[in-house]
Design a protein around this motif. Structure first.
Motif, PDB file in Angstrom:
ATOM      1  N   SER A 111       0.826  -1.209   0.000  1.00  0.00           N
ATOM      2  CA  SER A 111       0.000   0.000   0.000  1.00  0.00           C
ATOM      3  C   SER A 111       0.859   1.257   0.000  1.00  0.00           C
ATOM      4  O   SER A 111       0.575   2.224  -0.720  1.00  0.00           O
ATOM      5  CB  SER A 111      -0.923  -0.004   1.221  1.00  0.00           C
ATOM      6  OG  SER A 111      -1.636   1.209   1.330  1.00  0.00           O
ATOM      7  N   GLY A 168      -3.424  -4.622   0.123  1.00  0.00           N
ATOM      8  CA  GLY A 168      -2.486  -3.612  -0.360  1.00  0.00           C
ATOM      9  C   GLY A 168      -3.013  -2.806  -1.525  1.00  0.00           C
ATOM     10  O   GLY A 168      -2.835  -1.585  -1.591  1.00  0.00           O
ATOM     11  N   SER A 171      -5.957  -0.203  -0.301  1.00  0.00           N
ATOM     12  CA  SER A 171      -5.817   0.685   0.860  1.00  0.00           C
ATOM     13  C   SER A 171      -4.770   1.777   0.672  1.00  0.00           C
ATOM     14  O   SER A 171      -4.308   2.367   1.653  1.00  0.00           O
ATOM     15  CB  SER A 171      -5.452  -0.143   2.104  1.00  0.00           C
ATOM     16  OG  SER A 171      -4.231  -0.834   1.910  1.00  0.00           O
ATOM     17  N   TRP A 172      -4.415   2.066  -0.581  1.00  0.00           N
ATOM     18  CA  TRP A 172      -3.332   3.020  -0.815  1.00  0.00           C
ATOM     19  C   TRP A 172      -3.823   4.440  -1.120  1.00  0.00           C
ATOM     20  O   TRP A 172      -3.034   5.385  -1.100  1.00  0.00           O
ATOM     21  CB  TRP A 172      -2.488   2.563  -2.005  1.00  0.00           C
ATOM     22  CG  TRP A 172      -3.281   2.389  -3.273  1.00  0.00           C
ATOM     23  CD1 TRP A 172      -3.870   1.255  -3.707  1.00  0.00           C
ATOM     24  CD2 TRP A 172      -3.581   3.391  -4.257  1.00  0.00           C
ATOM     25  NE1 TRP A 172      -4.520   1.472  -4.907  1.00  0.00           N
ATOM     26  CE2 TRP A 172      -4.353   2.776  -5.266  1.00  0.00           C
ATOM     27  CE3 TRP A 172      -3.256   4.743  -4.389  1.00  0.00           C
ATOM     28  CZ2 TRP A 172      -4.819   3.467  -6.380  1.00  0.00           C
ATOM     29  CZ3 TRP A 172      -3.717   5.437  -5.493  1.00  0.00           C
ATOM     30  CH2 TRP A 172      -4.483   4.804  -6.481  1.00  0.00           C
ATOM     31  N   THR A 225      -1.343   2.429   9.244  1.00  0.00           N
ATOM     32  CA  THR A 225      -1.939   1.559   8.233  1.00  0.00           C
ATOM     33  C   THR A 225      -1.782   0.083   8.585  1.00  0.00           C
ATOM     34  O   THR A 225      -2.632  -0.735   8.237  1.00  0.00           O
ATOM     35  CB  THR A 225      -1.307   1.838   6.856  1.00  0.00           C
ATOM     36  OG1 THR A 225      -1.400   3.237   6.582  1.00  0.00           O
ATOM     37  CG2 THR A 225      -2.016   1.067   5.752  1.00  0.00           C
TER      38      THR A 225
END
Length: 302
Positions: A111, A168, A171-172, A225
């Motif tokens: 991410s 990944g 959620s970036w 995160t």
């Protein structure tokens, strides 16, 4: 001789400044009691997870070699009782930490790489390129990340790496927006204009000036995160989308639900994985907030 020595001495000066800045950040961080407590607890949990094969041999969790009673409350030799198959809940908790932390760290790394790269590109480039990148970021911000992760986990083959990719890739976007804002701030400074006037290209500006400046912010965001990734992994495993051959805290909760342990009052099998998730997420949050207060001058003044 002197001409050749200048670049080397310049790089040494930059390296020295960065080491001094890192030392200053560490000194400020250790002054925050909550951050230190979270970091120490995280270090203990990570060490226990790494030493899981030594602390709890894999053979002790083999259902074909277990003679302990099933669904038994805590007793000598089984401090947290046994599960519906007679396995030690404490042993499963230790082994589950390996998968949950692996997914948390690996998914966060994916991410952060995507979010940092995309955010710097969105803040650096202009015109059509920026518009396209921003629309992609907005798309991933609008779509619920968990729902998209569930879809990806359902389409791809079940496994730990599938969950890592799913978390990944979904959620970036938040990291990209933060990095973009920081990139715009950095590129408005005079030394960036001077570098452009001297003929610096996009790769030089992004790699030598923008990336080192946004890394502290990315580091603080990373610790926050990881906690979200651990929760996402537990959710996906609880929904049955994880690797059935691996023990994780989410799969323990799913087994507790499927076997009726939750409704039968077998608290010793339900509470430990849930509390483990809460403690790990809390530790990452404490470390992340402490780093954020150290790296953000506004928060530090408050």
């Amino acid at each position: 001789m002197s001409v050749d020595a200048r670049p080397t001495s310049g790089r040494q000066a930059v390296a020295a400044r960065r080491r001094a800045a890192a030392l200053h950040v560490w000194q400020e961080f250790v002054r925050t009691r909550s951050g230190v407590v979270g970091l120490v607890l995280l270090a203990v949990i990570i060490v226990i997870a790494i030493l899981a094969p030594v602390l709890v041999p894999a053979e002790s969790l083999d259902v074909t070699q277990i003679t302990a009673p099933t669904n038994h409350p805590p007793m000598p030799g089984y401090p947290l009782g046994t599960d519906p198959q007679g396995r030690s809940v404490l042993g499963m908790l230790i082994w589950g930490a390996r998968v949950s932390l692996l997914v948390g760290f690996a998914a966060t790394a994916v991410s952060m790489v995507i979010g940092t790269t995309t955010g710097m590109a969105a803040g650096h480039f202009t015109g059509t390129s920026r518009a396209v990148i921003m629309r992609v970021i907005d798309f991933f911000l609008v779509i619920p990340g968990l729902v998209l992760a569930i879809v990806l986990s359902s389409v791809l083959s079940r496994g730990v790496w599938t969950i890592i990719i799913a978390i990944g890739v979904t959620s970036w976007a938040g990291t990209a927006r933060v990095v973009r804002a920081q990139t715009l701030t950095i590129e408005s400074r005079p030394y960036i204009e001077r570098a452009r006037a001297l003929g610096a290209g996009d790769r030089h500006l992004l790699g030598r000036h923008v990336l080192p400046a946004v890394l502290p912010l990315v580091l603080a965001n990373t610790t926050l995160t990881v906690g979200s990734a651990v929760i996402a992994e537990s959710t996906l495993s609880f929904l049955g989308l994880g690797d059935p051959t691996q023990i994780s805290w989410g799969s323990m909760l799913k087994t507790a639900l499927d076997t009726g342990a939750a409704t039968a009052g077998y608290w010793w099998y339900v509470l430990p994985p849930g509390l483990a998730i809460v403690v790990v997420v809390l530790c990452f949050t404490l470390v992340g907030r402490a780093l954020e207060s150290v790296l953000n001058p506004t928060l530090r003044r408050r």
